[in-house]
Design a protein around this motif. Structure first.
Motif, short mmCIF file in Angstrom:
data_model
loop_
_atom_site.label_atom_id
_atom_site.label_comp_id
_atom_site.label_asym_id
_atom_site.label_seq_id
_atom_site.Cartn_x
_atom_site.Cartn_y
_atom_site.Cartn_z
N ARG A 252 50.92 47.81 39.43
CA ARG A 252 50.80 46.48 40.04
C ARG A 252 49.78 46.51 41.18
O ARG A 252 49.00 45.57 41.36
N ILE A 253 49.80 47.58 41.95
CA ILE A 253 48.86 47.70 43.07
C ILE A 253 47.43 47.81 42.56
O ILE A 253 46.52 47.19 43.12
N VAL A 254 47.23 48.58 41.49
CA VAL A 254 45.89 48.71 40.92
C VAL A 254 45.40 47.38 40.36
O VAL A 254 44.26 46.96 40.60
N LEU A 255 46.26 46.68 39.63
CA LEU A 255 45.90 45.37 39.10
C LEU A 255 45.59 44.39 40.21
O LEU A 255 44.64 43.62 40.13
N CYS A 256 46.39 44.44 41.27
CA CYS A 256 46.17 43.54 42.40
C CYS A 256 44.86 43.87 43.11
O CYS A 256 44.15 42.97 43.57
N ALA A 257 44.51 45.16 43.19
CA ALA A 257 43.25 45.55 43.82
C ALA A 257 42.07 44.95 43.07
O ALA A 257 41.10 44.47 43.67
N HIS A 258 42.15 44.96 41.74
CA HIS A 258 41.11 44.37 40.91
C HIS A 258 41.03 42.86 41.17
O HIS A 258 39.94 42.31 41.41
N GLU A 259 42.18 42.19 41.14
CA GLU A 259 42.20 40.74 41.33
C GLU A 259 41.82 40.35 42.76
O GLU A 259 41.18 39.32 42.99
N LEU A 260 42.21 41.18 43.73
CA LEU A 260 41.83 40.92 45.12
C LEU A 260 40.32 40.97 45.27
O LEU A 260 39.73 40.24 46.07
N LEU B 15 35.48 38.65 46.95
CA LEU B 15 34.06 38.52 46.63
C LEU B 15 33.68 37.10 46.21
O LEU B 15 32.53 36.84 45.87
N GLY B 16 34.66 36.19 46.24
CA GLY B 16 34.37 34.79 45.99
C GLY B 16 34.11 34.43 44.56
O GLY B 16 33.44 33.43 44.27
N HIS B 17 34.66 35.20 43.62
CA HIS B 17 34.45 34.90 42.21
C HIS B 17 35.33 33.73 41.78
O HIS B 17 36.38 33.47 42.36
N ASP B 18 34.91 33.04 40.73
CA ASP B 18 35.72 31.97 40.16
C ASP B 18 36.90 32.58 39.42
O ASP B 18 36.92 33.76 39.08
N PHE B 19 37.89 31.71 39.12
CA PHE B 19 39.07 32.14 38.39
C PHE B 19 38.66 32.75 37.05
O PHE B 19 37.87 32.20 36.32
N LYS B 20 39.22 33.91 36.71
CA LYS B 20 38.99 34.50 35.40
C LYS B 20 40.09 35.51 35.10
O LYS B 20 40.67 36.10 36.00
N ARG B 21 40.36 35.71 33.84
CA ARG B 21 41.41 36.64 33.47
C ARG B 21 40.95 38.08 33.63
O ARG B 21 39.78 38.37 33.57
N TYR B 22 41.92 38.94 33.81
CA TYR B 22 41.67 40.37 34.02
C TYR B 22 40.82 40.96 32.89
O TYR B 22 41.17 40.88 31.71
N PHE B 23 39.69 41.52 33.25
CA PHE B 23 38.82 42.26 32.35
C PHE B 23 38.26 41.43 31.20
O PHE B 23 38.04 41.93 30.12
N GLU B 24 38.02 40.13 31.43
CA GLU B 24 37.22 39.40 30.46
C GLU B 24 35.82 39.98 30.51
O GLU B 24 35.33 40.42 31.55
N ASP B 25 35.13 39.95 29.40
CA ASP B 25 33.80 40.54 29.33
C ASP B 25 32.68 39.50 29.45
O ASP B 25 31.52 39.79 29.18
N SER B 26 33.03 38.27 29.87
CA SER B 26 32.03 37.22 29.93
C SER B 26 31.05 37.44 31.08
O SER B 26 29.97 36.88 31.09
N LYS C 261 47.75 40.41 31.78
CA LYS C 261 47.96 41.57 32.65
C LYS C 261 47.99 41.09 34.09
O LYS C 261 48.94 41.34 34.82
N ALA C 262 46.92 40.42 34.48
CA ALA C 262 46.85 39.84 35.83
C ALA C 262 45.71 38.83 35.84
O ALA C 262 44.77 38.93 35.05
N ASN C 263 45.79 37.85 36.74
CA ASN C 263 44.67 36.93 36.90
C ASN C 263 44.65 36.36 38.31
O ASN C 263 45.59 36.56 39.09
#
Length: 282
Positions: free
Chosen positions: A72-80, A85-96, A47-49
């Motif tokens: 696309r804007i909503v997905l980008c808002a999540h990834e932004l 917030l300085g998070h490491d790389f991760k796929r959209y909505f992983e539950d880890s 979806k996005a990453n």
């Protein structure tokens, strides 16, 4: 009790809105120096990453190009949110890491909406509620493609884009009614004990506008939505679907600058409303 971190995340999102005078996450990401890429891929795989370059002070945000402009804007808002917030790389909505996912969903909702849009303050929402808001505002490209195909199949089968003729071929009933157009433009409902729909358009509209309204209500029937007045806001997802059906029935992709299935709900509604504007009989 609202945690200080939640207020801080909300403050960060709102400060970006104010600084760049927009809620468009794609524009904000690019102004912050991040790369936003659109990739053709199976939505079940991507979806996005977000990917953070270890030696560079920016991220690469990749969004599946199958989604429409608003999604696309909503997905980008999540990834932004991951990037800011300085998070490491991760796929959209992983539950880890549900804590990080709640943080980025809070960021995205605070960026895209106001507290007045909801019954409770954004910072007091549960992780489930935040995620629901995000999910609700992301379209399903596969379903949109099916809706478009349904409309085009009817066009081809009956060799017309005239919704009234298609309605008659489907053995639905069509009629007109007289009412205040601010109260009712058109409606459709299933007749009791019969597999038949009655579709009505306000007589105050001219013939071309009646056909457009008929196409919209035909969408209600074909998609098997429950009876509801046209353009009620209690189910915006269903309204978006019938708007998509209407545009797909009446127009081709070549009539617009982008494919119909990639239009936002606001774009679809705007096309219909502009076609209706000043088209009522006097």
């Amino acid at each position: 009790m609202v945690f200080e971190k939640e207020e801080e995340i909300k403050k960060i999102a709102r400060s970006l809105r104010e600084k760049y005078h927009t809620r468009n996450a794609i524009e904000i990401a690019e102004k912050l120096g991040h790369k936003v890429l659109f990739l053709e891929s199976d939505i079940n795989l991507l979806k996005a990453n977000t990917f953070r370059y270890t030696r560079k002070n920016y991220c690469s945000i990749t969004i599946n190009e199958s989604y429409n402009e608003s999604s696309r804007i909503v997905l980008c808002a999540h990834e932004l949110g991951h990037a800011v917030l300085g998070h490491d790389f991760k796929r959209y909505f992983e539950d880890s890491d549900l804590v990080k996912e709640r943080e980025v969903n809070l960021f995205a909702v605070a960026l895209l909406f106001d507290d007045d849009d909801f019954d409770i303050p954004i910072t007091e929402m549960s992780g489930y509620t935040l995620r629901y808001i995000i999910d609700y505002n992301i379209s399903d490209p596969q379903r949109e493609a099916c809706i478009k195909k349904a409309a085009w199949t009817l066009r081809e089968k009956y060799h017309t884009r005239d919704a009234a003729k298609i309605v008659e071929n489907l053995n639905y009933e069509i009629d007109t009614l007289q009412s205040d157009i601010d109260f009712l433009k058109a409606d459709a409902y299933r007749k009791a004990l019969r597999n038949c729909r009655l579709i009505m358009a306000n007589i105050r509209y001219n013939e071309s506008s009646k056909l457009l309204l008929c196409a919209h209500e035909l969408g209600q029937a074909i998609l098997d939505h429950d009876f509801k007045y046209r353009f009620e806001n209690n189910d915006l997802l269903k309204e978006k679907e019938v708007d998509l059906f209407t545009i797909a029935l009446l127009f081709d992709d070549d009539d617009f600058s982008m494919p119909i299935t990639r239009m936002s709900e606001h774009t679809l509604r705007d096309i219909i409303e502009r076609k209706l504007h000043n088209q009522k009989n006097i």
